[in-house]
Design an enzyme around this catalytic site. Structure first.
Site, short mmCIF file in Angstrom:
data_model
loop_
_atom_site.label_atom_id
_atom_site.label_comp_id
_atom_site.label_asym_id
_atom_site.label_seq_id
_atom_site.Cartn_x
_atom_site.Cartn_y
_atom_site.Cartn_z
N GLU A 273 40.85 60.56 -12.46
CA GLU A 273 40.25 59.74 -11.41
C GLU A 273 39.89 60.68 -10.28
OE1 GLU A 273 39.45 56.76 -12.07
OE2 GLU A 273 40.63 56.67 -13.93
N HIS B 205 40.52 52.00 -15.12
CA HIS B 205 40.20 53.06 -14.16
C HIS B 205 41.45 53.69 -13.55
CE1 HIS B 205 35.89 52.49 -14.40
NE2 HIS B 205 36.05 51.18 -14.22
#
Length: 593
Positions: free
Chosen positions: A58, A198
């Site tokens: 990320e 995510h």
């Protein structure tokens, strides 16, 4: 002639299998449903034996080079369908996380405030991933970020092999199954136990399931090794893959392979250091050339000829291609179609183009692969040396009118008595010196002509002379190198191969006469003596040409001139002129032929 190559089947040293203890899986780590297939062909590196490190990042943005930072690293280590361990850490980006990124990932500034910086997180990840094959969904993004920060830290990047699940999915998953190849879409297609959200570790777990789902599909298509996985292409047809059984039983050793049709006609000939691995690639992932796909469709069998060394395999390939002239080989099929430039031996010598070399004491330049190249070379020589260009036969005292070339000053015109035999002979001696030893006169004169034309902006004409000079210098260098080896009745040389054994080759008059590998523990001198005694008897060819094709002798020269080769014995004088044409290849032409 003779008995051909001497080949000895020498068993190599026993290689022990190295194993490494696997790390323990993290408590609660999900176990993949993919099972390793025990029927994998032991070719290359079977997928069941490869340890993959599936990684996901990320970040604060899309470009590390533009200043984006890593905020989380998640990774799962798997082998044979079993999770071996997991890695997860938040990373302090040392900058504010944009609001839309925080909403997307759920990672806030407060969450990373006490997290380690990338200077600490990256070394920990690299230690976890050491010795694995990296896998990522859109690998250029994740791996690109990791490499960038390794460079920033002055940290050497490990030589990771990389598998990209996006790339594989684009070749396997159709639009009927999924609207796109995003991780979330593929996770649904392959019924992943983890939903991508995510966050790095969750997305890495989902990517593991996608990877295994892709492997299951590819396994049905004949993809069972890491090499096949990395090079898989959907352009290889199912019918092509179904023929992979034709590789069964072929040797894992240097050699030549011949594809044949159902009437035993040779379709294609190739060579490899590992015949079975190379042939298998035609039926699986690596071979995407449409011409080869067509050839495989016609093939019904593959014959292998084992060779003692890779060099012997290369030479055998050339000879077999010349013999069978397979329709799917583009090169080396017609070695007999060559042209030579000949300086004749007669009262008034001249240059001519001929198809073969005779034992007539003349001087030859070549061979040229095409008549067009030979004509360019001939033009460069005629531009420099005004020897006669007519093919008339006349004695020492000719009497006839001069030709147009004589009127233009491009011929000494012996036909009308304009030059005496001594003057003409001096020019011929200079021409012979240029052909055989020192090409400086041609190089200098043509370069001067090119410079003058370029100064007048007559670039096309200068280009013509440049091409003529290139054809001449390359031919002269080739002739000098080939003839230097051809003059030696025997050259014996050896080189230590990657497995530690010594490969020995016997070359006679430019032709490979024997090849073998000294067995471990054997008496090297006795082995070489036996190899020489059983080598092919080679009769020298007429003139300066080798007793083989020029391409074969050039392959031998490349091997003999490699820095690790040791000469054992040379019968004859293997030399090239110090002032020869080779020194002009870089300076005059800009590149080697």
């Amino acid at each position: 002639m003779g008995r051909g190559f001497q080949r000895l089947s020498v068993p190599g040293p026993t290689v022990g299998h190295m194993s490494q203890a696997a790390p323990t899986a993290s408590p609660g780590a999900p176990t993949s449903r993919w099972e390793s297939q025990r029927s994998f062909d032991e070719l290359g590196r079977p997928l069941r034996d490869v340890t993959f490190c599936v990684v996901d990042l990320e970040t604060t943005g899309g470009s590390a080079a533009a200043g984006s930072m890593i905020t989380e690293i998640g990774a799962v280590k798997v082998r044979g369908g079993e999770v071996l361990g997991e890695f997860q850490t938040l990373v302090n980006p040392q900058t504010q996380i944009p609001a839309f990124i925080a909403v997307l990932t759920g990672i806030s500034n407060s969450m990373v405030a006490d997290a380690p910086p990338i200077e600490s997180a990256l070394p920990a990840f690299l230690e976890f991933a050491a010795g694995t094959v990296l896998v990522a969904h859109n690998a250029p993004f994740d791996v690109g970020f990791l490499r960038h920060f390794a460079e920033v830290q002055g940290r050497p990047w490990p030589a990771f092999e990389v598998v990209d699940t996006v790339r594989l999915a684009r070749r396997v998953v159709t639009r009927d199954e999924a609207p796109n190849h995003k991780l979330s879409s593929l996770a649904r297609v392959f019924h992943s136990a983890t939903t991508p959200n995510h966050r790095a570790l969750a997305d890495a777990r989902a990517t593991v399931d996608v990877l295994h789902g892709l492997m299951e599909r590819l396994g049905a298509l004949g993809v069972h090794t890491l090499e096949e996985l990395q090079t898989f292409s959907s352009r290889v047809s199912t019918a092509q893959r179904r023929k992979r059984h034709l590789a069964d039983g072929l040797p894992h050793s240097p050699g030549v392979y011949l594809f044949k049709d159902d009437r035993s006609r040779v379709l294609y000939i190739g060579t490899s250091r590992d015949v079975r691995t190379r042939v298998r690639s035609y039926f699986t992932a690596s071979e995407t050339r449409s011409r080869m796909g067509e050839m495989v469709g016609l093939a019904s069998s593959v014959q292998a000829i084992e060779c003692a060394t890779p060099l012997e395999a290369e030479v055998r390939e050339l000879r077999l291609i010349a013999e069978h002239k397979p329709s799917y080989n583009r090169r080396s099929r017609f070695p007999e179609k060559v042209t030579f430039v000949k300086l004749t031996r007669e009262p008034w010598p001249r240059l001519s183009l001929v198809k073969r070399v005779l034992d007539d004491d003349a001087d030859y330049l070549g061979p040229f692969g095409s008549r067009k190249l030979a004509e360019k070379c001939l033009a460069a020589l005629h531009d420099t040396f005004p020897v006669r260009q007519c093919s008339d036969k006349f004695g020492l005292h000719p009497a006839r009118s001069a030709c147009v070339l004589a009127e233009l000053g491009r011929c000494l015109s012996p036909c009308d008595g304009s030059v005496d035999s001594d003057t003409y002979a001096a020019v011929v001696r200079q021409l012979r010196e240029t052909l055989l030893r020192r090409p400086d006169d041609v190089v200098e004169i043509v370069n001067q002509r090119m410079a003058a034309l370029a100064a007048d902006e007559r670039y096309e004409e200068a280009g013509v002379h440049r091409d003529r000079l290139a054809a001449f210098v390359r031919a002269a260098a080739r002739t000098q190198r080939l003839s230097s080896l051809t003059r030696c009745s025997e050259v014996v040389a050896a080189r230590r191969e990657d497995d530690g054994r010594w490969a020995v080759h016997v070359v006679r008059h430019g032709r490979l006469a024997a090849a073998g590998v000294i067995p471990p523990g054997a008496d090297a001198l006795a082995y070489v003596a036996a190899l020489r005694a059983s080598a092919e008897t080679v009769v020298p060819a007429p003139g300066p040409v080798p007793a083989a094709t020029a391409e074969e002798t050039e392959r031998l020269l490349r091997w003999l001139e490699s820095p690790t080769v040791r000469l054992i014995d040379v019968e004859g004088e293997w030399t090239c002129p110090v002032q020869g044409a080779s020194r002009h290849l870089d300076g005059a032409l800009g590149s080697r032929p």
